[in-house]
Design a protein around this motif. Structure first.
Motif, PDB file in Angstrom:
ATOM      1  N   UNK A 176      -0.638   7.206   5.288  1.00 12.74           N
ATOM      2  CA  UNK A 176      -0.038   6.118   4.513  1.00 12.74           C
ATOM      3  C   UNK A 176       1.316   5.708   5.100  1.00 12.74           C
ATOM      4  N   UNK A 177       2.087   6.674   5.549  1.00 10.67           N
ATOM      5  CA  UNK A 177       3.404   6.373   6.127  1.00 10.67           C
ATOM      6  C   UNK A 177       3.252   5.658   7.464  1.00 10.67           C
ATOM      7  N   UNK A 178       2.375   6.174   8.309  1.00 11.48           N
ATOM      8  CA  UNK A 178       2.159   5.542   9.612  1.00 11.48           C
ATOM      9  C   UNK A 178       1.612   4.120   9.459  1.00 11.48           C
ATOM     10  N   UNK A 179       0.734   3.921   8.494  1.00 13.52           N
ATOM     11  CA  UNK A 179       0.162   2.592   8.270  1.00 13.52           C
ATOM     12  C   UNK A 179       1.222   1.579   7.852  1.00 13.52           C
ATOM     13  N   UNK A 180       2.312   2.082   7.242  1.00  8.51           N
ATOM     14  CA  UNK A 180       3.400   1.199   6.815  1.00  8.51           C
ATOM     15  C   UNK A 180       4.368   0.894   7.950  1.00  8.51           C
ATOM     16  N   UNK A 181       4.148   1.493   9.120  1.00  5.86           N
ATOM     17  CA  UNK A 181       5.019   1.238  10.258  1.00  5.86           C
ATOM     18  C   UNK A 181       6.177   2.197  10.376  1.00  5.86           C
ATOM     19  N   UNK A 197       0.830  -1.206   0.000  1.00  2.00           N
ATOM     20  CA  UNK A 197       0.000   0.000   0.000  1.00  2.00           C
ATOM     21  C   UNK A 197       0.866   1.260   0.000  1.00  2.00           C
ATOM     22  N   UNK A 198       1.974   1.236   0.742  1.00  2.00           N
ATOM     23  CA  UNK A 198       2.893   2.378   0.756  1.00  2.00           C
ATOM     24  C   UNK A 198       3.456   2.603  -0.652  1.00  2.00           C
ATOM     25  N   UNK A 199       3.935   1.535  -1.280  1.00  2.00           N
ATOM     26  CA  UNK A 199       4.529   1.647  -2.614  1.00  2.00           C
ATOM     27  C   UNK A 199       3.504   2.158  -3.614  1.00  2.00           C
ATOM     28  N   UNK A 200       2.276   1.706  -3.494  1.00  2.00           N
ATOM     29  CA  UNK A 200       1.216   2.156  -4.385  1.00  2.00           C
ATOM     30  C   UNK A 200       0.918   3.643  -4.170  1.00  2.00           C
ATOM     31  N   UNK A 201       0.809   4.051  -2.909  1.00  2.00           N
ATOM     32  CA  UNK A 201       0.453   5.445  -2.598  1.00  2.00           C
ATOM     33  C   UNK A 201       1.544   6.403  -3.053  1.00  2.00           C
ATOM     34  N   UNK A 202       2.808   6.021  -2.843  1.00  2.00           N
ATOM     35  CA  UNK A 202       3.923   6.922  -3.153  1.00  2.00           C
ATOM     36  C   UNK A 202       4.628   6.563  -4.460  1.00  2.00           C
ATOM     37  N   UNK A 203       3.943   5.839  -5.338  1.00  2.00           N
ATOM     38  CA  UNK A 203       4.546   5.498  -6.634  1.00  2.00           C
ATOM     39  C   UNK A 203       4.952   6.760  -7.386  1.00  2.00           C
TER      40      UNK A 203
END
Length: 285
Positions: free
Chosen positions: A200-205, A157-163
């Motif tokens: 999005x960043x927080x959700x990625x840990x 999800x992080x990679x998708x959001x910040x593609x």
């Protein structure tokens, strides 16, 4: 397991399948318009009979010089057109020696080894910062902003959001704008992020991050590497920032060399093939 438990598990599996499918669709949507635009340019320029021939031409140059297809397409759609069918596309460019990299020998594996160099940039940055999450971004010539090229330890999800990121709302965007290292000590409270980016960043840990611009000798930002930490950060030491400056400077000079040498060689090869086979049908290799 109870019937209700099995049903809940099946629902979770279906939800994850749909999320994966959506991420894949978005990834294709980011690339396809650029490839299609490049195909249209090549069809017109070399009187090719169809889009398949144009794609095959792109593919041949991409494989010959080990340059990603979307990278080649992005440069193609923004570069000035050749002066003529028999002329060199970039007749006045000056070739320089390949810059040395002290943090890796990946570039010595061949002149088209940009992916290996970017992996080494990321690996070196994570070693210096003591984390296992991070990514590398490069400028997007067609859309502006930065697009993600390498990543490790980050969620899908992080990679998708910040593609692709624009010119503000993230620490990497600020580092690119200011051409300087940027430390976010606490993602949860730092005002640099938009709220969707923060979530999005927080959700990625990730709870802290540090972004390092990859710069040319003249100070131009030609890329970005960012490290993410799983806890708030007190800050980096002088020795750490100095080491990251070295990585960023060497990598930036190498990337600039690669863009004006290897990538342009690939475009020259494409132009030679297209001119020689004008009006012909090309097949994918």
């Amino acid at each position: 397991m109870s019937t209700a438990g099995r049903a809940a598990g099946a629902d979770d599996d279906e939800l994850e399948r749909l999320r994966t499918e959506l991420r894949d669709l978005r990834a294709r949507a980011r690339v396809r318009p650029l490839i299609s635009q490049a195909q249209g340019i090549l069809q017109e320029r070399y009187a090719l009979p169809d889009g398949e021939s144009a794609f095959a031409l792109l593919q041949r140059a991409s494989q010959r010089y080990n340059v990603k297809l979307h990278t080649l397409a992005g440069v193609l759609v923004t570069a000035p057109r050749p002066d003529g069918p028999d002329a060199l596309w970039f007749p006045r460019r000056v070739r320089g020696p390949e810059p040395e990299l002290t943090f890796t020998q990946a570039h010595r594996s061949g002149s088209g080894s940009r992916g290996a160099v970017l992996k080494a940039v990321l690996r070196s940055t994570l070693t210096v910062t003591g984390t296992d999450m991070g990514n590398v971004q490069l400028p997007d010539p067609a859309r502006g902003g930065l697009r993600m090229e390498q990543h490790t330890g980050l969620t899908a999800d992080f990679v998708d959001f910040f593609a692709h990121v624009g010119e503000d709302g993230t620490s990497c965007a600020r580092a690119a704008r200011d051409v300087s290292q940027v430390t976010v000590r606490d993602v949860e409270s730092d005002p640099v992020f938009t709220e969707p980016a923060r979530r999005a960043i927080l959700a990625a840990g990730s709870r802290a991050c540090h972004s390092v611009p990859l710069t040319t000798e003249s100070g131009l930002c030609v890329g970005m590497v960012s490290a993410h930490m799983d806890r708030p950060l007190d800050g980096l030491t002088t020795a750490q920032t100095k080491a990251l400056d070295t990585v960023g400077g060497q990598a930036g000079r190498w990337l600039a060399w690669h863009d004006r040498t290897v990538v342009l060689d690939a475009l020259e090869h494409l132009h030679t093939l297209g001119s020689a086979g004008r009006g012909s049908r090309f097949r994918r290799s």
